[in-house]
Design an enzyme around this catalytic site. Sequence first.
Site, mmCIF file in Angstrom:
data_model
loop_
_atom_site.group_PDB
_atom_site.id
_atom_site.type_symbol
_atom_site.label_atom_id
_atom_site.label_comp_id
_atom_site.label_asym_id
_atom_site.label_seq_id
_atom_site.Cartn_x
_atom_site.Cartn_y
_atom_site.Cartn_z
ATOM 1 N N HIS A 280 1.913 4.578 -2.734
ATOM 2 C CA HIS A 280 1.986 6.022 -2.640
ATOM 3 C C HIS A 280 3.457 6.581 -3.157
ATOM 4 C CE1 HIS A 280 -1.628 7.107 -0.407
ATOM 5 N NE2 HIS A 280 -1.319 6.071 0.542
ATOM 6 N N HIS B 79 0.733 -1.196 -0.003
ATOM 7 C CA HIS B 79 0.086 0.101 0.077
ATOM 8 C C HIS B 79 0.839 1.330 0.006
ATOM 9 C CE1 HIS B 79 -3.688 2.338 1.326
ATOM 10 N NE2 HIS B 79 -2.609 3.469 2.004
ATOM 11 N N GLU B 80 1.824 1.454 0.831
ATOM 12 C CA GLU B 80 2.747 2.829 0.953
ATOM 13 C C GLU B 80 3.665 2.640 -0.157
ATOM 14 O OE1 GLU B 80 1.857 4.560 3.322
ATOM 15 O OE2 GLU B 80 0.712 3.462 4.403
ATOM 16 N N GLU C 52 -4.678 8.007 -2.882
ATOM 17 C CA GLU C 52 -5.083 6.766 -2.302
ATOM 18 C C GLU C 52 -5.566 5.757 -3.320
ATOM 19 O OE1 GLU C 52 -4.923 6.710 0.926
ATOM 20 O OE2 GLU C 52 -5.947 4.983 1.599
#
Lengths: 498, 498
Positions: free
Chosen positions: B267, B263-264, B293
Amino acid sequence: MNQNYEKLKQYVDKAAALGAALSLFGWDNETLAPKNSMEKTSKLVGILSSEYFNTIINDEVEQLLKELKVDNTLEEVEKAVVRCFAEDIDSLKTIPPQDFVAYSELTSKASSIWANARVENNFKLFEPVLAEIIEYNKKFAGTQAKDGQKIYDVKLDEYEKSFHITDLDEFFNQLKDTIVPLLKKIKEKEGFIKSDFLFKHYDIEKQKKFNHWITEYMGFDYSRGVLGESEHPFTTNLHREDVRMTTYYFENNLESAIFSSIHECGHALYEQGIDDKYAMTPVGQGASCATHESQSRFFENIIGRSRSFWVPIYDKLVELFPENLSDVTLDDFVKAINRVHADEIRTEADELTYCLHIMVRYEIEKKIFEENYPIDKLPQLWNQLYEEYLGVIPANDSIGILQDVHWSGGMFGYFPSYALGNAFSAQIYNQMKKDINVNKLLEEGNIKEIVQYLNTHVHQYGRSKTAKQILFDVTGEEFNPKYYIEYLTEKYSTLYEL
Amino acid sequence: MNQNYEKLKQYVDKAAALGAALSLFGWDNETLAPKNSMEKTSKLVGILSSEYFNTIINDEVEQLLKELKVDNTLEEVEKAVVRCFAEDIDSLKTIPPQDFVAYSELTSKASSIWANARVENNFKLFEPVLAEIIEYNKKFAGTQAKDGQKIYDVKLDEYEKSFHITDLDEFFNQLKDTIVPLLKKIKEKEGFIKSDFLFKHYDIEKQKKFNHWITEYMGFDYSRGVLGESEHPFTTNLHREDVRMTTYYFENNLESAIFSSIHECGHALYEQGIDDKYAMTPVGQGASCATHESQSRFFENIIGRSRSFWVPIYDKLVELFPENLSDVTLDDFVKAINRVHADEIRTEADELTYCLHIMVRYEIEKKIFEENYPIDKLPQLWNQLYEEYLGVIPANDSIGILQDVHWSGGMFGYFPSYALGNAFSAQIYNQMKKDINVNKLLEEGNIKEIVQYLNTHVHQYGRSKTAKQILFDVTGEEFNPKYYIEYLTEKYSTLYEL
């Protein structure tokens, strides 16, 4: 609160905030930042630095300080803040504004030229830029020199106030007369002390555990600090509740990380011990470079390499590394960590020879500034002095005159503070032994009492006292190098059975 | 260069430097800073923050922007900088100067009151301060509302420009009509998917190795970034060459760290992929919260939980943890990481139910701002909506209405951007599948082609395009939640054999 002081405090606070940000960037750069981040980060850091510069050097601050310096209504802390803030400004002003940009560009360029010259092992590459830096420094110092003051004394004053050529000549002459002949005798006993077990394989995770433990044992407060890793160990802080030290682990060297950690912990205990009332002001830091170095060297050498220090804790080390240490006795271990190995590199020097490395640099700097010694003859002079004092001729300039970064940044007059730090630590130790039973405390595992002694007599004052004043208040006398020389002579004569 | 722009650029640069310093302090605070450092550090950070505020909000900048906004001679990058800088200023100005101090003190106080209320499991403790924050926000939004604009629309605009109640009502209504009944059917098949092997003992050092490897595999450039550890995973950056993400390792949970890292990394790939020409300006960041997001959720769920993603790399994981995974097939593993587990906590939600958690918050916020819903009745409303949408009633308010920090900081209107991000990602994925063979690329271990696609269509633009514009340019249509709903329906009907 005094209105002028209140106004000044705004600048002091902003300088503290920007200073902490710069320290954090510095720490981050050495410990973590990704390798390709530097180009952009250094732009941002440049902007913050010039913001810092403008915060402390400007007309309003100048005017406020002028009035506050003669203001008798200030409280003790306020007076100290005014004095130290003014000193910081003066030291930033040693470079005249009209030369600032050209000189900054020169030293910035010089650092990569030096690095390249060292890699290429070619002093000629560095010589022109070094000559230019020296010319600038002579010019700057000349402008500042008061009433026939010597140029090199101006440079010395920048790093260690009030320790001048006359003091250092006397100090180094005593060293020359005693330590140089002592070292000659020790060198004749090569192989007298065994140390091969220090260079076996030592698991790094286990080393980390031990280094964390030993610094905590010494009294480092981990709720107010961090031990990190970097290629060149150092200590920095954001303020007294956030003191950060680093060490560096080698897989085949047990002593390197341990004594780096103990050394940095000496610096860190100083920072953690400064009175909270000075926090986040220019008073909330060590009294001087040499005073700081006196604390790190005290713990690294006088304490950390003493037998008493290891009495209660050596077993712990053996337990961690039984494969290497189970048949090494405490006495053999203590001998090994104190062995003399007169090599060409200052940063790897042992306790006995360290000051001789500094003496070489001191004599060369003095010749540069006071005798206009020709720059192209420096490598020859360097090697000649190494042979004379340490009995070793560097095989090449990379490990000779090109080994230190300092001169490429214009830091002339800085090296002597390392040697002074050692001498301060021995003078303080001489007094400490009269006041408390150092060896007994160490053998009982009660090193924190020793830290407490230093907190009381040295640390708490931060920069509210000068180095000279601290030394006088602790020991009852002015700087006296004899304690250091006696300490070294006795310790190493005994160790080498001379 | 345009003279006005040159003047503005000084402020932009200084804001970038202070912004980077604040990011570094933020990172440091979450990853390393010693626990007792906060009191002093937060004072210093406060000084830097107000310096940042004064750098971007002042008369000269206001005047410069006024002229530059109508200046036709600016180049493309300059125009974007002017627009984004002005937007940043507007968003800082949502709090009127006369209320700034009181409101800042209120939210700062509220955060610890909230934390305490959560620990004490007592909403009543939080209620008065929450009510006050809501009153302030109604007042602020009321002042800004233009031409009969709804108050909650003003709040929504602060976080995701141009996505309003009408858009969100339609989106959430579709979700309600399809996902709520789908979830009901899935809940009837409890135990259908086995996942116990994910919660055996997983050595943390090995997990670290795998998380580092998998993020590099995804294309994260470690010469321009770092993976650290923190209790709550996050991503930040100093600039595009220094992007930092964190994860958190549990000894008894394999999936938590991996999917946090993925997830990170979504980003982080966004930040690393923004065009260098926007670097260190307000344009050099993601287009919006939801767009950011969309990238993290895309990699976490659509890619990271797909079978194709794991085809070439699952063996690597089994090799690391044979004791737990050697008799778990790829298919069983993929099923396990996609299992639905409708719990009370948003941050632990699975892919299917995540948006239902957001829907609860959206409906409550709408009632607060548009219907003046009584604050003391909120816990009841919260539980009622959880029961209705997720089929679960939180056992207490700590894991109910007190679970999120956002409202204590006055962040009303922020939650919907999480849900929008999910929907964006499905809409972009729908188009991507037409342009490249996503599954084939994944199965061949060629995920970097997919990152490249996003670099080209999304990342490179930074904030030079709005979220709406990016979505339209990639997909050829306006925001359309149907792709997300279709994606979820198909994926979870198949998985649960409905």
